[in-house]
Design an enzyme around this catalytic site. Structure first.
Site, PDB file in Angstrom:
ATOM      1  N   LEU A 196      42.782  38.027  38.140  1.00 11.27           N
ATOM      2  CA  LEU A 196      42.411  39.263  38.817  1.00 11.27           C
ATOM      3  C   LEU A 196      41.869  38.995  40.227  1.00 11.27           C
ATOM      4  CD1 LEU A 196      42.038  42.349  38.470  1.00 11.27           C
ATOM      5  CD2 LEU A 196      39.691  41.864  37.759  1.00 11.27           C
ATOM      6  N   ASP A 197      42.428  39.700  41.209  1.00  9.00           N
ATOM      7  CA  ASP A 197      41.957  39.629  42.605  1.00  9.00           C
ATOM      8  C   ASP A 197      41.988  38.206  43.157  1.00  9.00           C
ATOM      9  OD1 ASP A 197      41.437  42.330  42.363  1.00  9.00           O
ATOM     10  OD2 ASP A 197      39.360  42.020  41.766  1.00  9.00           O
ATOM     11  N   ASP A 198      42.911  37.403  42.658  1.00  8.57           N
ATOM     12  CA  ASP A 198      42.917  36.001  43.065  1.00  8.57           C
ATOM     13  C   ASP A 198      44.227  35.569  43.715  1.00  8.57           C
ATOM     14  OD1 ASP A 198      41.480  33.434  42.985  1.00  8.57           O
ATOM     15  OD2 ASP A 198      43.205  32.826  41.750  1.00  8.57           O
TER      16      ASP A 198
END
Lengths: 300, 300, 300, 300
Positions: free
Chosen positions: C243-245
């Protein structure tokens, strides 16, 4: 920084320019570090900057390698030039080939405000600017102690309306003696004559304390305050015969508000001036700038 | 947003202004939400914006409190006005007292480019702009469908060199019928006559697609490209008789490079135009702007 | 925009890559419009983007020329590919060759917040995004009317904790039917499963409403407010399993102050989100982005 | 700058605070130059900064007036304090009353990187920072010559893992002897112990070379490069017991690209560090900052 060469080219655009230049470099065994080009489709012009390693280890791979250095590895700049020059002539190229081993020689000019000067000298000291600075020229004594601290010869040249021509003569003599390649006007408050400028075409960089073309001429912060703008700016540019009209190299702005008086604008502006001037000087020294017409190509 | 009142004041500066205004509000039981002031020391002027809750729960503390609402808690705006008006007259104040319950009525004008219009309408729909929009006026049919989508009456008013005076007459009639408080020129490409402007002093907001005062007039992106600037800008301002010369409300800039052609500047500029225009409209609607001379105070 | 082809390459770095690619293009008569390359010296990788005209008049010179069009002028893309492919294989190149005649097909996903969606659709309508948008997918009905206004088919797919797997199945089916090349998450508030993501590697673009890697996960504006930062940000990135990476494509920030509450951050942030997402989509469609490791090269 | 006093207040919010403070100042004949306040509605807190002239001519109007100076015109700070203190106690106010006549005394700490130090010293010399700098402390000899150039006593305090506690003891002794009000860590690379920090609560300003809270700890530019961010940042903040976690005063960012290596980030970052640190120091010296919880109010 490892040793490298930079080739800057501009010429009429035509097919195959990238292929021919990169092909020739390949034949000479160049290890290209960066290459960039630009076309101005409107004017039919082509611009190119290519940088390559001058030694086998200049490619950035082998920071601490154990490989033995190839004797044959070094790039022969003179041999390349001998082949490139006729090709360039055939293609109508203007070009400039420099290597990082030859440090450009820079003269700094200033008047009474020293923030840009102090900033450039600190950057110079810490290795941010790849140049020699053999002289600082000023019509004020204020900078002398700072020059001394950085070990740079200081040349005082007084300028008055009556003596301006003589003063420029003296300045040109100093620049010639010191073999200067680039003149940087670090808030130098005298207007240079066309005769002076003609000696250093696209080799004099000035910083103007406004977002050009707004607020040319004297007291731009006063003019900005009077107009009620919400951003102030600064501009670095090459000097031409027309005041504040030369090719723009870099600009930046800062937000202000109704609370800011002229003296606040002056203080905020000093940070902008330092930054746009130091960027322009660094890019010029790194051979990133090509002038054409009244504009610049700045390769990143 | 809870119900609140805003008082905007400008007057000659003198001691005790803050004390007298805040004291009077305190006597009437006002719960001040924000207060801000500014002095122009050069001109000896004082500016103030103060906002207070009109009901006891408008203070932001009691989002879900259990406290019972004080019947006596609501602020009596008319009673305050009756006492404030004579004090203001005595102190030479110009002032404007508005409450969030009266929504300003806004007319949007545009021509063929719809990006600012589409942006304002989306913000209006999502509640970002505290106003009514009872009419969209255009000399192009392009916006009609968009107006319909947002359920806003559309008024087509053709403008030609020959009919300009009649067209402005028709526009003024529409504005009067719709009881318009603010006219927003969302890339409206016709120059309004001084006669038109005189009906809405400091009530017409325009967006100009340059960093004023650079590149006034037509085709600023072409002019910016020709000059070789490294940043482009946009400016929102109140309209006065002089073209692109009114008090600046907001400005912003974007970085460009030698790679950007005029059409790239136009595309990048659209984002700037949207942002500086929408901020100006929102600040005007939130009663944050005071004009004086040819400048603005924008309270944050 | 004239018809052109774009070749994107990444491979292990070695001497002569520019020369070989540009030489081959020259042999096939390509008129190069832009070429750019990049080396990651640390990893020993080479990246290149080159764009050339597919017809003789695609060079931007002859907007309204009188010259007759050379029958032999058009570039033969298939012939080039036939020769280039074996060379690329020999050099270990990963490559992608696209032409502007094949418009990428984009699916837009959103939830209840429509500002990014409205912005993308307006840009699409005005020709700023070179793509087809054959479907909008949402777990909310809010966007349906907007989709209708722009004439784009709307697909409602409800998502609950219990039905998530089925929902993704249905979404994948829609994407397959519509032959989608790129999925844009325009504030779509559901986390996609690794299984879903695996179908579209480096083909799903998300916008996260913080300056990553700060404030990952839910409610980043609340977290930013709690930490007392002085700038808020937004980030567009490719979606990966974490996530969000994923690889960051674009970021931007806006200044805030102690006066700004969470709802002010949300409002200011909307402008950032629109801008960083629309830039990422445009650059992807213009074939400007190469992913490697967890990073992007974005050619300008 | 004319002589003025600044009063900073924070207390629980309640009605009438502005009226009572400004009323009291009015009664004492204060000529208010700037006043600003802020409410944190969530926490029910009130913050105020008010600045007024200490002499009749300090109002900025009479740059060159002919008016005779009123003997009775000077503001009696002690008399005001005597009346204000009990009112402040009654209202639960924390407050700080300073006058520009008492220059704060600042100690600068640094290690081997001197760009922030050189920048602060130049600003100090040119009058941009309203303070005394009676000592520079370092665990490196590199800064000694620069300190000498600006005529500032230099204190060398070696710090090793084994001697850290002794070193801090020596540093605290120097700070006590020099009567230091503010410690500025200008890229000082040692972590101060909680015991040290406890001596100077909200009186130690540090600059961290990242956009906090991203990339806390050591080598933030390496971490930023590894993550592939498109903007780098710098943050100035008050030092607390938790590393890189204190109240943020100022942040700024600069755009980078895939071309930038770690050393380019370091160079670009230096400009950011200089600017965010110098702003924080100036604002602190101008009494513009109030800390509460882990945040700052910075009055502009």
């Amino acid at each position: 920084m490892s040793d490298s060469a930079v080739l800057l080219i501009d010429c009429p655009d035509r097919k195959g320019l990238v292929a021919r230049v990169s092909g020739l470099l390949y034949e000479h065994g160049a290890n290209i570090l960066h290459a960039d080009q630009h076309q101005d489709h409107e004017l039919g012009l082509f611009f190119m900057r290519v940088e390559w390693a001058l030694d086998e280890h200049g490619n950035g791979h082998g920071a601490g390698g154990t490989e033995t250095r190839s004797v044959a590895g070094d790039f022969d700049l003179e041999a390349f030039k001998a082949v490139f020059a006729p090709m360039a002539a055939e293609l109508g190229m203007r070009w400039r080939l420099t290597s990082r081993t030859q440090m450009p020689r820079v003269a700094l000019f200033c008047s009474q405000y020293l923030h840009c000067m102090a900033d450039l000298l600190h950057r110079y000291r810490t290795g941010e600017l790849a140049c020699e600075i053999p002289v600082i020229v000023s019509n004020h004594r204020a900078v002398e102690r700072l020059a001394g601290f950085y070990g740079i010869p200081f040349e005082f040249v007084e300028v008055t309306a009556a003596t301006k021509s003589d003063a420029e003569g003296r300045q040109l003599q100093v620049l010639a003696e010191k073999k200067i390649d680039l003149v940087v006007l670090a808030r130098y408050m005298q207007i240079l004559s066309p005769g002076f400028v003609a000696h250093y075409p696209a080799q004099i960089i000035n910083v103007h304390h406004s977002f050009l073309p707004a607020f040319t001429g004297a007291r731009p912060y006063h003019a900005a305050h009077a107009r009620g703008v919400k951003l102030i700016g600064a501009t670095s540019h090459y000097v031409t015969d027309l005041l504040d009209d030369g090719p723009i190299i870099e600009q930046d702005v800062a937000r202000i508000s109704h609370r800011d008086q002229v003296e606040d604008l002056v203080a905020r502006g000093r940070d902008l001036e330092r930054i746009v001037l130091s960027r322009a000087v660094r890019w010029h020294l790194d051979q990133r700038i090509l002038c054409y017409g009244n504009k610049t190509v700045v390769f990143d």
